[in-house]
Design an enzyme around this catalytic site. Structure first.
Site, PDB file in Angstrom:
ATOM      1  N   ASP A 220      42.772  57.079  18.502  1.00 30.86           N
ATOM      2  CA  ASP A 220      42.211  57.364  17.183  1.00 30.86           C
ATOM      3  C   ASP A 220      43.055  56.685  16.109  1.00 30.86           C
ATOM      4  O   ASP A 220      43.193  57.182  14.986  1.00 30.86           O
ATOM      5  CB  ASP A 220      42.139  58.874  16.921  1.00 30.86           C
ATOM      6  CG  ASP A 220      41.034  59.249  15.939  1.00 30.86           C
ATOM      7  OD1 ASP A 220      39.938  58.685  16.050  1.00 30.86           O
ATOM      8  OD2 ASP A 220      41.267  60.087  15.064  1.00 30.86           O
ATOM      9  N   CYS A 255      43.472  62.530   9.541  1.00 30.14           N
ATOM     10  CA  CYS A 255      42.409  61.510   9.516  1.00 30.14           C
ATOM     11  C   CYS A 255      42.751  60.336  10.427  1.00 30.14           C
ATOM     12  O   CYS A 255      42.805  59.194  10.008  1.00 30.14           O
ATOM     13  CB  CYS A 255      42.178  61.018   8.101  1.00 30.14           C
ATOM     14  SG  CYS A 255      43.618  60.259   7.367  1.00 30.14           S
TER      15      CYS A 255
END
Length: 331
Positions: A220, A255
């Protein structure tokens, strides 16, 4: 997402150079192949960038590019995470909605969507027929909606536990797919961010012990991978790196990660208590199976691509990376 100062959804005017920079930087982390990710963006971003992110054979110039992961914009606003709510799109017209937003999908390998959205059934079936892996994520789906999506052709879950309903004993949500009663020809794989931040070690152990053959380690990683603390971009949003974590600027919302795949493998092995072979397969064989590439990627079987990594036996640090039998990185 991205790395080394490059965000594939933000650096749109020079996408090819940015992709080349990331592909080259990943070699030092033992990555031989990858799927660059575009996060939720406006249609003109996809139409501009997606045609430029072409699959490409790796070598000394960088890791092999297997195709793009389109994470959004057909996701739940309630589970948007760091995605820009203003660019989240409707899926009501099924495959037409996909084409209206993306323009074309020739370079796509994975699409993440929320299965509870109207039109998702048609979209999943259409994508599957095109050979594109459908992943479920950024979703408010319950278990039955998840099972239904798998029966339509979905085979993957995007970053398990993150941006989905939490596990509940009356309805475990998408997490419940790890042990759901499925037809024998349906295997559900799941990505998990093993960076020591997004997923607690206990949660890692639970997922691994319930469904060890389905775990896929994902980074990610955002543009700040490989960079110092400060402010960077993820899509059209500002991201702040502090305390070795990535947050939406001015908030405490995670995030994306700044961990490398090698870091994730190390952390997963320690946190789960699995063997070295199992930890490595979670970053090699299993993701290849998700993409249907397991006969030539993620394995050292006869006839497969000669992509492999030499690791330090004690701490699994990368010593060298090989693609198609050629050494492309040495420490």
């Amino acid at each position: 997402m991205g790395g080394f100062g490059v965000d594939f959804s933000h650096n749109t005017s020079d996408s090819e150079r940015g992709l080349a920079k990331v592909a080259h930087g990943l070699l030092a982390h033992g990555v031989t192949s990858f799927c660059p990710t575009l996060v939720t963006s406006k249609p003109h971003i996809y139409r501009e960038v997606l045609p430029k992110l072409k699959p490409q054979q790796g070598g000394r110039h960088g890791a092999t590019i297997l195709g793009v992961h389109l994470e959004g914009p057909f996701i739940s606003k309630q589970k948007k995470g760091a995605h820009d709510e203003d660019t989240i799109a409707s899926l009501t017209e099924g495959c037409k909605s996909l084409l209206d937003v993306y323009g074309q999908l020739d370079n796509a390998s994975i699409v993440t969507l929320a299965p509870e959205l109207p039109g998702a059934d048609e979209a999943i079936q259409w994508l599957t027929k095109k050979g594109i892996t459908v992943s479920l994520g950024h979703s408010m789906a319950n278990l039955q909606e998840g099972i239904h999506a798998v029966l339509q052709g979905a085979t993957f879950i995007t970053h398990l536990f993150n941006a989905m309903l939490p596990f509940h004993h009356r309805d475990p949500g998408l997490v419940g797919l790890l042990s759901a009663d499925m037809p024998k020809d349906r295997t559900v794989y799941y990505g998990i961010i093993s960076d020591g931040v997004h997923t607690h070690p206990a949660a890692l152990r639970i997922a691994y012990r319930v469904h060890p053959k389905g775990i896929v380690l994902v980074t990610d990683a955002i543009s700040a991978l490989g960079l110092e603390a400060g402010t960077h971009k993820i899509g059209q949003m500002s991201v702040e790196i502090r305390d070795q974590k990535a947050f939406v600027a001015g908030t405490d919302t995670l995030c994306g990660s700044i961990a490398s795949m090698n870091d994730c493998v190390k952390h997963f092995k320690v946190a789960s208590g699995c063997s070295t072979v199992e930890a490595i397969e979670a970053a090699t064989l299993h993701p290849a199976q998700v993409l249907g590439l397991h006969k030539r990627k993620g394995t050292l079987s006869y006839g497969a691509d000669a992509d492999f990594v030499m690791l330090e036996p004690e701490n699994l640090s990368v010593l060298s990376t090989f693609i198609a039998g050629e050494c492309v990185y040495t420490k």
